[in-house]
Design an enzyme around this catalytic site. Structure first.
Site, PDB file in Angstrom:
ATOM      1  N   LYS A 165       0.835  -1.191   0.000  1.00  0.00           N
ATOM      2  CA  LYS A 165       0.000   0.000   0.000  1.00  0.00           C
ATOM      3  C   LYS A 165       0.881   1.257   0.000  1.00  0.00           C
ATOM      4  O   LYS A 165       1.511   1.593   1.005  1.00  0.00           O
ATOM      5  CB  LYS A 165      -0.943  -0.004   1.204  1.00  0.00           C
ATOM      6  CG  LYS A 165      -1.980  -1.111   1.138  1.00  0.00           C
ATOM      7  CD  LYS A 165      -2.833  -0.978  -0.120  1.00  0.00           C
ATOM      8  CE  LYS A 165      -3.827  -2.097  -0.266  1.00  0.00           C
ATOM      9  NZ  LYS A 165      -4.664  -1.965  -1.478  1.00  0.00           N
ATOM     10  N   LYS A 265     -13.759  -6.410  -8.074  1.00  0.00           N
ATOM     11  CA  LYS A 265     -14.330  -6.388  -6.732  1.00  0.00           C
ATOM     12  C   LYS A 265     -15.839  -6.635  -6.851  1.00  0.00           C
ATOM     13  O   LYS A 265     -16.544  -5.892  -7.542  1.00  0.00           O
ATOM     14  CB  LYS A 265     -14.067  -5.047  -6.041  1.00  0.00           C
ATOM     15  CG  LYS A 265     -12.625  -4.846  -5.595  1.00  0.00           C
ATOM     16  CD  LYS A 265     -12.472  -3.510  -4.873  1.00  0.00           C
ATOM     17  CE  LYS A 265     -11.162  -3.437  -4.112  1.00  0.00           C
ATOM     18  NZ  LYS A 265      -9.992  -3.376  -4.975  1.00  0.00           N
TER      19      LYS A 265
END
Length: 367
Positions: A165, A265
């Site tokens: 991240k 997703k």
């Protein structure tokens, strides 16, 4: 068969590691998950789950999901959950947008369809490719040394794919990427995921500074157009996530040569039905996929596993085991991580049985 009752539950999902941090200083400690239960006049029951990544990631948030479900649930009473395209059409006619809320209901319909057919959902979605599904581990944003140390920690748990991240200040992100890359061994894969956090000039600086590394770059900027300019300056494989919200946005990106892989997703697209449509397009066009969701627990993980395991291995980049990130189990029978991989259930439907004591009392019920 008709739906006679829809129950909606709220469950908190705390994290093993305390907090999850990503681009722009965003952070979540306890995830707010919503579980739906569809009850049919035949006696069959199906479950779905949706869990936004906090209120500032995608255009969905937990209390908003439940408000949308309060609008949608009454409209589905009396419908046949096995007619999944018709259910999706009814939801779209009743409420515009709100893909996350629709995802939970769509997921529950697939659970019922599998039970009605006495088949696991992955068989209905295309079959079973391979024995297991390889998983990635997200590395929450910290200082470079701490993030680099996570690579070895997660590798000891069986993971070989690491999603770093980034999306912060460019110089520190360059340090993060280089420090993590230095910990890789043969067979490891590193994805630098900015989650839309860089401005174009920052993204171009970062990709130029790490152009010698064998890594992937994921969703550097907020807009599709910004990502495309970075893609054209980037030598590494390129992944789009937040920019791919439906089939139309995918086809545009494919036409422009904007990516080598995408993240599918479930709740971003509206559930398994539309995720399967996009999955099948990717298979036909040769675009690799990470199959996942924004977040979730056992039920979401079971749905991810069903779609991922029914995807040809050559196009299956990786997937996610969200139930291993959180401290609370909400259902029996969900896939469990073994050596960095999971497998879809062989039981009918999604193969999960929720813990009623964990779900507690319904937030609301439609009949």
């Amino acid at each position: 068969m008709k739906i006679t009752q829809i129950d909606v539950f709220q469950v908190d999902l705390p994290l093993h590691e305390g907090r999850y941090n990503w681009a722009g200083g965003k952070s979540v400690a306890v995830f707010d998950s919503t579980v739906v239960r569809l009850v049919c006049d035949s006696g069959l029951v199906g479950h779905g789950e949706v869990c936004p990544l906090g209120p500032v990631y995608l255009p969905a948030f937990a209390t908003g999901v439940r408000a949308a479900l309060a609008e949608l649930a009454p409209a589905l009473i009396g419908t046949d959950p096995r007619s999944i395209d018709a259910v999706n059409d009814r939801m779209d006619r009743h409420l515009k947008g709100q893909a996350a809320a629709k995802s939970a209901l769509d997921m529950a319909c697939w659970d019922i369809l599998g039970k009605a057919c006495d088949l696991p959902v992955h068989q209905l979605l295309g079959g079973r490719f391979g024995e297991t599904v390889a998983l990635y581990r997200a590395i929450s944003q910290e200082d470079p040394a701490a993030m680099a140390a996570r690579v070895g920690q997660y590798r000891s748990e069986g993971y070989r794919r690491f999603q770093l991240k980034v999306g912060g200040e460019a110089d520190e992100d360059i340090e993060r990427i280089r420090a993590a890359a230095a910990q890789l061994t043969s067979g490891d894969v590193l994805i630098a995921d900015a989650n839309t956090g860089w401005l174009p000039h920052q993204a171009r600086r970062v990709v130029a500074a790490v152009r010698d590394l064998d890594i992937y770059i994921e969703q550097p900027c907020a807009s599709y157009e910004e990502c495309l300019t970075v893609r054209r300056a980037c030598r590494q494989p390129f992944v789009l996530d937040e920019s791919i919200v439906d089939v139309e946005s995918f086809l545009r990106a494919h036409r422009d040569g904007a990516m080598d892989a995408i993240n599918i997703k479930l709740s971003k697209l509206g559930g398994l039905t539309r995720a399967r449509q996009l999955r099948d397009l990717c298979v036909r066009l040769g675009i690799a996929m990470t199959i996942e969701d924004s977040w979730g627990g056992d039920i979401t993980t079971a749905a991810i596993a069903a779609l991922a395991h029914s995807t040809p291995e050559a196009l299956r980049f990786t997937a996610t085991d969200f139930n291993s990130y959180v401290t609370r189990s909400i259902a029996e029978g969900a896939p469990q991580r073994r050596d960095g991989a999971m497998a879809a259930s062989l039981q009918p439907g999604l193969g999960v049985t929720p813990h009623d004591a964990v779900l507690g009392a319904a937030v609301f019920t439609a009949t």
